[in-house]
Scaffold this motif. Structure first.
Motif: not given
Length: 210
Positions: A149-168
């Motif tokens: 299994m392979v998962v891809t993401l951009r952790t900096e973008q995800v962390a920013w989105a989480a800080s803005k409550n855009l993702i759980p």
């Protein structure tokens, strides 16, 4: 209020103005990560491949290009009725030919047989799952022993989105997901940094236990 609505649309886009905007965003911003998730899977021509959370279908198209053997099969699961409709239109030829089968379903209740899949990939979706362990366990169930299994993401973008409550905010951290993988029988779990087209992203690898 707006952040909550955007978060809901990112997790499960609907056929609405916000859903259409999310679709345009996913099509533009996920292309590199989808293609690289497929590349890093090392798909063989006769593999059975699953994409979880296929969105508008970019990764499905990329994966299908590697499945040149008649035995190669492609499955996709997405919770959103809107994304299921869009992706089905995008890969209609593959569906008609029997090469691809798409399901509108949750990651923790996938209509696939036990130990049937050689490769699994997903991009920017695990943090929307209500239960990381339930989703990981269900993926492990459908994967053959030793499947990748392979998962891809951009952790900096995800962390920013989480800080803005855009993702759980509970599940976005890669460490939380990797812990869930370990707890449900995955092995050889690791995360590495990658770059393509001047875009830096992360890839998580895990193998279904034998």
């Amino acid at each position: 209020m707006l952040a909550n609505k955007i978060s809901q649309q990112l997790g499960r886009p609907t056929q609405s103005l916000l859903g259409w905007i999310v679709k345009k965003f996913l099509t533009r911003h996920n292309q590199v990560m989808e293609v690289n998730a497929v590349r890093l899977c090392g798909i063989q021509p006769d593999d059975t491949v699953l994409e979880v959370g296929f969105g508008p279908g970019l990764g499905l198209e990329a994966a299908a290009s590697h499945l040149t053997d008649p035995r190669g099969k492609l499955f996709g699961v997405d919770y959103s009725e809107f994304m299921y409709k869009l992706a089905s239109e995008r890969v209609q030829g593959l569906i008609t030919s029997g090469k691809a089968t798409l399901h509108q379903a949750s990651v923790d209740a996938m209509p696939l047989s036990d130990s049937s899949v050689d490769k699994v990939f997903h991009c920017n979706c695990y943090y929307f799952w209500p239960d990381l362990r339930a989703g990981a366990a269900e993926m492990h169930r459908v994967m053959k022993p030793g499947a990748l299994m392979v998962v891809t993401l951009r952790t900096e973008q995800v962390a920013w989105a989480a800080s803005k409550n855009l993702i759980p905010v509970e599940n976005w951290r890669p460490e939380s997901y990797m812990d869930a993988l370990r707890a449900t029988g995955f092995t050889d779990i690791q995360m590495e940094g990658n770059m393509d087209k001047n875009i830096t992203f992360q890839a998580i690898f895990a193998t279904a236990s034998k």
